[in-house]
Design a protein around this motif. Structure first.
Motif, PDB file in Angstrom:
ATOM      1  N   SER A  51      49.481 -99.234 -48.145  1.00 58.57           N
ATOM      2  CA  SER A  51      49.063 -98.953 -46.779  1.00 58.57           C
ATOM      3  C   SER A  51      48.326 -97.620 -46.763  1.00 58.57           C
ATOM      4  CB  SER A  51      50.283 -98.887 -45.863  1.00 58.57           C
ATOM      5  OG  SER A  51      49.890 -98.580 -44.557  1.00 58.57           O
ATOM      6  N   GLY A  52      47.175 -97.578 -46.104  1.00 58.55           N
ATOM      7  CA  GLY A  52      46.407 -96.343 -46.071  1.00 58.55           C
ATOM      8  C   GLY A  52      45.442 -96.320 -44.914  1.00 58.55           C
ATOM      9  N   ASP A  53      44.755 -95.186 -44.758  1.00 52.96           N
ATOM     10  CA  ASP A  53      43.796 -95.000 -43.675  1.00 52.96           C
ATOM     11  C   ASP A  53      42.403 -94.770 -44.239  1.00 52.96           C
ATOM     12  OD1 ASP A  53      45.674 -95.110 -41.553  1.00 52.96           O
ATOM     13  OD2 ASP A  53      46.304 -93.074 -42.036  1.00 52.96           O
ATOM     14  N   ASP A  54      41.396 -95.196 -43.471  1.00 57.16           N
ATOM     15  CA  ASP A  54      39.991 -94.996 -43.819  1.00 57.16           C
ATOM     16  C   ASP A  54      39.301 -94.270 -42.672  1.00 57.16           C
ATOM     17  OD1 ASP A  54      40.404 -96.531 -46.050  1.00 57.16           O
ATOM     18  OD2 ASP A  54      39.439 -98.311 -45.262  1.00 57.16           O
ATOM     19  N   TYR A  55      38.366 -93.369 -43.029  1.00 60.55           N
ATOM     20  CA  TYR A  55      37.551 -92.677 -42.042  1.00 60.55           C
ATOM     21  C   TYR A  55      36.128 -92.621 -42.561  1.00 60.55           C
ATOM     22  CZ  TYR A  55      42.167 -91.180 -40.577  1.00 60.55           C
ATOM     23  OH  TYR A  55      43.473 -91.174 -40.189  1.00 60.55           O
ATOM     24  N   GLY A  56      35.167 -92.677 -41.661  1.00 63.11           N
ATOM     25  CA  GLY A  56      33.786 -92.592 -42.103  1.00 63.11           C
ATOM     26  C   GLY A  56      32.878 -92.040 -41.017  1.00 63.11           C
ATOM     27  N   ARG A 112      43.791 -89.722 -52.112  1.00 62.81           N
ATOM     28  CA  ARG A 112      42.674 -89.853 -51.173  1.00 62.81           C
ATOM     29  C   ARG A 112      41.359 -89.768 -51.921  1.00 62.81           C
ATOM     30  NH1 ARG A 112      41.067 -90.572 -46.267  1.00 62.81           N
ATOM     31  NH2 ARG A 112      43.152 -90.889 -45.518  1.00 62.81           N
ATOM     32  N   VAL A 113      40.417 -90.663 -51.552  1.00 66.81           N
ATOM     33  CA  VAL A 113      39.101 -90.730 -52.169  1.00 66.81           C
ATOM     34  C   VAL A 113      38.076 -90.270 -51.132  1.00 66.81           C
ATOM     35  CG1 VAL A 113      37.361 -92.237 -53.179  1.00 66.81           C
ATOM     36  CG2 VAL A 113      39.783 -92.647 -53.652  1.00 66.81           C
ATOM     37  N   TRP A 114      37.161 -89.388 -51.552  1.00 67.26           N
ATOM     38  CA  TRP A 114      36.063 -88.920 -50.705  1.00 67.26           C
ATOM     39  C   TRP A 114      34.760 -89.364 -51.318  1.00 67.26           C
ATOM     40  CZ3 TRP A 114      36.692 -86.313 -46.141  1.00 67.26           C
ATOM     41  CH2 TRP A 114      37.980 -85.862 -45.866  1.00 67.26           C
ATOM     42  N   THR A 164       8.976 -91.101 -27.278  1.00 65.78           N
ATOM     43  CA  THR A 164       7.933 -92.114 -27.458  1.00 65.78           C
ATOM     44  C   THR A 164       8.522 -93.513 -27.617  1.00 65.78           C
ATOM     45  OG1 THR A 164       7.934 -91.889 -29.869  1.00 65.78           O
ATOM     46  CG2 THR A 164       6.446 -90.442 -28.617  1.00 65.78           C
ATOM     47  N   GLY A 165       9.814 -93.592 -27.954  1.00 61.79           N
ATOM     48  CA  GLY A 165      10.455 -94.898 -28.129  1.00 61.79           C
ATOM     49  C   GLY A 165      10.348 -95.460 -29.531  1.00 61.79           C
ATOM     50  N   ARG A 166       9.602 -94.823 -30.417  1.00 60.51           N
ATOM     51  CA  ARG A 166       9.432 -95.356 -31.783  1.00 60.51           C
ATOM     52  C   ARG A 166      10.506 -94.875 -32.743  1.00 60.51           C
ATOM     53  NH1 ARG A 166       4.664 -94.980 -34.841  1.00 60.51           N
ATOM     54  NH2 ARG A 166       5.831 -96.376 -36.164  1.00 60.51           N
ATOM     55  N   GLY A 167      10.819 -93.600 -32.734  1.00 61.65           N
ATOM     56  CA  GLY A 167      11.828 -93.054 -33.633  1.00 61.65           C
ATOM     57  C   GLY A 167      13.183 -93.018 -32.956  1.00 61.65           C
ATOM     58  N   LYS A 168      14.241 -92.880 -33.771  1.00 58.92           N
ATOM     59  CA  LYS A 168      15.570 -92.768 -33.180  1.00 58.92           C
ATOM     60  C   LYS A 168      16.529 -92.115 -34.160  1.00 58.92           C
ATOM     61  CE  LYS A 168      16.702 -97.565 -34.198  1.00 58.92           C
ATOM     62  NZ  LYS A 168      17.021 -98.842 -33.588  1.00 58.92           N
ATOM     63  N   THR A 169      17.608 -91.579 -33.611  1.00 57.94           N
ATOM     64  CA  THR A 169      18.692 -90.991 -34.383  1.00 57.94           C
ATOM     65  C   THR A 169      19.962 -91.744 -34.023  1.00 57.94           C
ATOM     66  OG1 THR A 169      17.584 -88.849 -34.320  1.00 57.94           O
ATOM     67  CG2 THR A 169      19.925 -88.848 -34.874  1.00 57.94           C
ATOM     68  N   GLN A 170      20.736 -92.124 -35.057  1.00 59.52           N
ATOM     69  CA  GLN A 170      21.948 -92.910 -34.842  1.00 59.52           C
ATOM     70  C   GLN A 170      23.128 -92.247 -35.547  1.00 59.52           C
ATOM     71  OE1 GLN A 170      20.086 -96.432 -36.589  1.00 59.52           O
ATOM     72  NE2 GLN A 170      20.510 -97.495 -34.667  1.00 59.52           N
ATOM     73  N   LEU A 171      24.289 -92.286 -34.915  1.00 59.79           N
ATOM     74  CA  LEU A 171      25.522 -91.762 -35.484  1.00 59.79           C
ATOM     75  C   LEU A 171      26.581 -92.851 -35.406  1.00 59.79           C
ATOM     76  CD1 LEU A 171      27.338 -89.400 -36.507  1.00 59.79           C
ATOM     77  CD2 LEU A 171      27.815 -88.930 -34.078  1.00 59.79           C
ATOM     78  N   TRP A 172      27.257 -93.108 -36.521  1.00 60.42           N
ATOM     79  CA  TRP A 172      28.375 -94.045 -36.561  1.00 60.42           C
ATOM     80  C   TRP A 172      29.623 -93.280 -36.982  1.00 60.42           C
ATOM     81  CZ3 TRP A 172      23.601 -95.692 -38.306  1.00 60.42           C
ATOM     82  CH2 TRP A 172      23.116 -96.882 -37.768  1.00 60.42           C
ATOM     83  N   LEU A 173      30.743 -93.530 -36.301  1.00 65.35           N
ATOM     84  CA  LEU A 173      32.039 -92.969 -36.656  1.00 65.35           C
ATOM     85  C   LEU A 173      33.033 -94.121 -36.758  1.00 65.35           C
ATOM     86  CD1 LEU A 173      32.124 -89.975 -34.146  1.00 65.35           C
ATOM     87  CD2 LEU A 173      31.524 -89.895 -36.590  1.00 65.35           C
ATOM     88  N   SER A 174      33.854 -94.119 -37.806  1.00 66.53           N
ATOM     89  CA  SER A 174      34.822 -95.200 -37.970  1.00 66.53           C
ATOM     90  C   SER A 174      36.179 -94.643 -38.366  1.00 66.53           C
ATOM     91  CB  SER A 174      34.338 -96.193 -39.028  1.00 66.53           C
ATOM     92  OG  SER A 174      34.248 -95.567 -40.299  1.00 66.53           O
ATOM     93  N   ALA A 175      37.218 -95.380 -37.985  1.00 67.87           N
ATOM     94  CA  ALA A 175      38.593 -95.033 -38.354  1.00 67.87           C
ATOM     95  C   ALA A 175      39.422 -96.297 -38.355  1.00 67.87           C
ATOM     96  CB  ALA A 175      39.176 -94.031 -37.363  1.00 67.87           C
ATOM     97  N   LEU A 229      29.514 -89.920 -45.070  1.00 65.45           N
ATOM     98  CA  LEU A 229      30.714 -89.442 -45.731  1.00 65.45           C
ATOM     99  C   LEU A 229      31.839 -90.395 -45.385  1.00 65.45           C
ATOM    100  CD1 LEU A 229      32.184 -87.182 -47.327  1.00 65.45           C
ATOM    101  CD2 LEU A 229      32.619 -86.089 -45.117  1.00 65.45           C
ATOM    102  N   SER A 230      32.609 -90.775 -46.388  1.00 62.72           N
ATOM    103  CA  SER A 230      33.761 -91.624 -46.126  1.00 62.72           C
ATOM    104  C   SER A 230      34.959 -91.112 -46.897  1.00 62.72           C
ATOM    105  CB  SER A 230      33.467 -93.083 -46.503  1.00 62.72           C
ATOM    106  OG  SER A 230      33.270 -93.196 -47.902  1.00 62.72           O
TER     107      SER A 230
END
Length: 186
Positions: free
Chosen positions: A148-153, A183-185, A122-133, A174-175
């Motif tokens: 020095s460290g790494d981040d993921y989300g 490491r922090v979750w 219908t164009g009104r609703g949507k689903t979105q996914l974001w991935l980061s590193a 989740l990050s």
């Protein structure tokens, strides 16, 4: 908006607010300007100013470049510069953005962000996914320079129409990031 942060001294709460302005200048160029201010506490940036410029470079393809400046509690200033592409397809889009973050008092680092957005029929609703590193995050901008460290989300969002003028937005994420204590979750 209100928020909190756990510190060695206990829980700190803060309030802040902001505005975002979107403008289509013509059929090729659009902009987004955002400003956010909050109390000078270690929860949000005390001041956060961002500007994005998007250009339709080809059919169904948009290039976006942006800059952002933020000042955090204690006066730490951070500059963010980013650029990326969004490819539109029938029913949604997929995007990639590379960001460079440079704290005034420390070394710079990079982060990658991917986004998939799928619209309902219908164009009104949507689903979105974001991935980061990468290494870029608000947490990192406030840590000592020699760490020095790494981040993921990952974040998933659903926008569900409930009526003609009202939508329900549900978000889960989740990050994970490296910290001097491990490491922090979250």
């Amino acid at each position: 908006v209100t928020g909190f942060r756990e510190t060695a001294a206990g829980t700190v709460t803060s309030a802040g607010g902001g505005v975002q302005l979107y403008r289509d200048w013509n059929d090729k160029v659009s902009t987004r300007t955002a400003i956010f201010v909050s109390e000078d506490k270690p929860v949000f940036a005390r001041m956060d100013i961002a500007q994005d410029v998007s250009v339709n470079v080809a059919r169904q393809l948009t290039l976006t470049v942006g800059a952002r400046w933020a000042e955090y509690h204690g006066g730490e200033q951070v500059l963010f510069i980013s650029g990326g592409l969004r490819r539109y397809f029938r029913g949604g889009s997929i995007a990639y953005r590379l960001a460079y973050t440079k704290p005034k008092s420390g070394s710079g680092y990079f982060a990658h962000l991917m986004n998939l957005s799928v619209n309902d029929r219908t164009g009104r609703g949507k689903t979105q996914l974001w991935l980061s590193a990468g290494n870029s995050s608000i947490e990192r901008s406030q840590l000592e320079n020699n760490f020095s460290g790494d981040d993921y989300g990952a974040m998933l969002r659903r926008v569900q129409p409930l009526g003609r003028d009202i939508d329900l937005m549900v978000t889960a994420g989740l990050s994970s990031y490296d910290h001097p204590n491990g490491r922090v979750w979250g």
